[in-house]
Structures are given as structure tokens and as C-alpha cells.
Scaffold this motif. Sequence first.
Motif: not given
Length: 127
Positions: A49-53, A84-86, A98-102, A119-121
Motif C-alpha cells: 500500500x502507498x502511505x503519505x507523510x 504495520x507492527x508495534x 507505538x505503531x510502526x509501518x514496515x 498506521x497510515x491506513x
Amino acid sequence: MMHRTSSRPLAKIMMTAAVGVMAATGMAAPASAAEAPQAERTHMGAQWETVTTWVQGNVRTGPSTDYSIAYTVAANQNLTAVCWLEGGTVSANGYTHNKWVYLSDNKYIWGGLLKGNEVGNVSSLCW
């Protein structure tokens, strides 16, 4: 504030890093440590998926500010997310979680830097 409920993803990432160092130095890794990291296994069948800052921020080598900065991204930059993960909890820009996107380049970005939810959706959980 979200609390970390499991250290399994972080432990798996650390084990994978150790295996990579061992391989680079010509050392053999134990069979159980040589398996693919959890995040990599998750994305094999997942739709990227595409995420945007929404603000400028750092992309890191692991899911915590304890990891080194791989590179910095500008606001409104698109990135390719895998899952995503914690990880480590971050407080910035009025958010704490504490959510991070791989990302597809094997790096991590804290979800508080992304447009959308925490998590940026990204729909896929790393496991």
C-alpha cells in the motif's frame, strides 16, 4: 497511550539482524535463526500500500527511535508500505503511540508521521 503487548516482532527483527551480520562475516547461523523475519513473511501474499507523510520525519532501520536513521522524508512524500507492527513508543506532533509501518525497502517509519490513522491506513498487521 498504546502499550507494547509483545516483544516478538522486535525480537525477530533483532535475530534477523544478527543472522545478517553472521552471514556477512562468513559465520553459519542456526537453522531456526535463518528463517525469514516475521514482517517479510507477512508481505509475501499481502497487497503493498502507498502511505503519505504529513510532516517531515525519519525512516529508521528498526521499529524504534533506538534504531539508527536510514533517511529523512519530506512532508507529502509517498512510500510503499508492507504492514504495520508495534514497536517503541514515540511522542511527537501531538501523538503518542507505538505503531510502526514496515516499508518495502526493509525500513520503518513511525505511524504518527503518516496521513490517515496511526498506521497510515495500512491494513496488514506484520506477524
